[in-house]
Design an enzyme around this catalytic site. Sequence first.
Site, short mmCIF file in Angstrom:
data_model
loop_
_atom_site.label_atom_id
_atom_site.label_comp_id
_atom_site.label_asym_id
_atom_site.label_seq_id
_atom_site.Cartn_x
_atom_site.Cartn_y
_atom_site.Cartn_z
N ALA A 171 40.42 -21.24 6.07
CA ALA A 171 39.71 -20.23 6.84
C ALA A 171 40.09 -20.29 8.31
CB ALA A 171 38.20 -20.43 6.69
N PHE A 172 40.03 -19.14 8.95
CA PHE A 172 40.29 -19.00 10.38
C PHE A 172 41.70 -19.47 10.77
CE2 PHE A 172 35.73 -19.84 9.76
CZ PHE A 172 35.26 -18.55 10.02
N ARG A 173 42.61 -19.45 9.80
CA ARG A 173 44.01 -19.80 10.00
C ARG A 173 44.20 -21.24 10.45
NH1 ARG A 173 46.66 -15.86 8.33
NH2 ARG A 173 48.64 -16.51 9.23
N LEU A 174 43.24 -22.10 10.09
CA LEU A 174 43.33 -23.52 10.41
C LEU A 174 43.94 -24.23 9.19
CD1 LEU A 174 39.92 -23.99 12.23
CD2 LEU A 174 42.19 -23.73 13.24
#
Length: 194
Positions: A171-174
């Site tokens: 999620a959230f490009r993490l």
Amino acid sequence: MDLYQEALQKFAEVFERAKLSEASDPNAMVVATASADGRPSSRTLLLKGFDSHGFVFYTNHESRKAQHLMANPRVSLTFYWKSLMEQVHIEGTVTAVTPEEADVYWKTRPRESQIGAWASLQSRVLDHRKTLEDRVEEFNKKYTHHEVPRPPWWSGFRVKPNRIEFWKGEAFRLHYRTLYESQGGAWKKHLLFP
């Protein structure tokens, strides 16, 4: 277990998960090459095997990709399994498989695919689709009553990796990124920023 074997085991595990979750061709990979003068090109091929010696695919050695690989043996392979949100990126160098290995794999191919390998002048300009269909018919007739032999120009390449990166979408490009890399003959393992 050394780090290279750890990376191969990790690939084997994600590949097995992909076989269960991907609707078709979980062994599909983007193969990127570059010509002798550095012009890049990529296309999707199918992985046909892997072990501690490398990752194997087969092709017509008169194709554009094979010409690139013979002039510049550096290559990258990228697997992306959307159903898993996982990707593996491999960089390395290629060598040709042995004729014996190519013969063994050739015999596992469907007859229609064997005929197709004879009929296709891969990567060359085709004037009409009927020309290809006529060539398929010609080779079907030629090999009607016996096994289809492997064409002398059809074989495989083995990619010996020097870099294997695992990417897991979050999620959230993490994202999680783990890199295994050969440095001076020894394999190292690093986490990378997403």
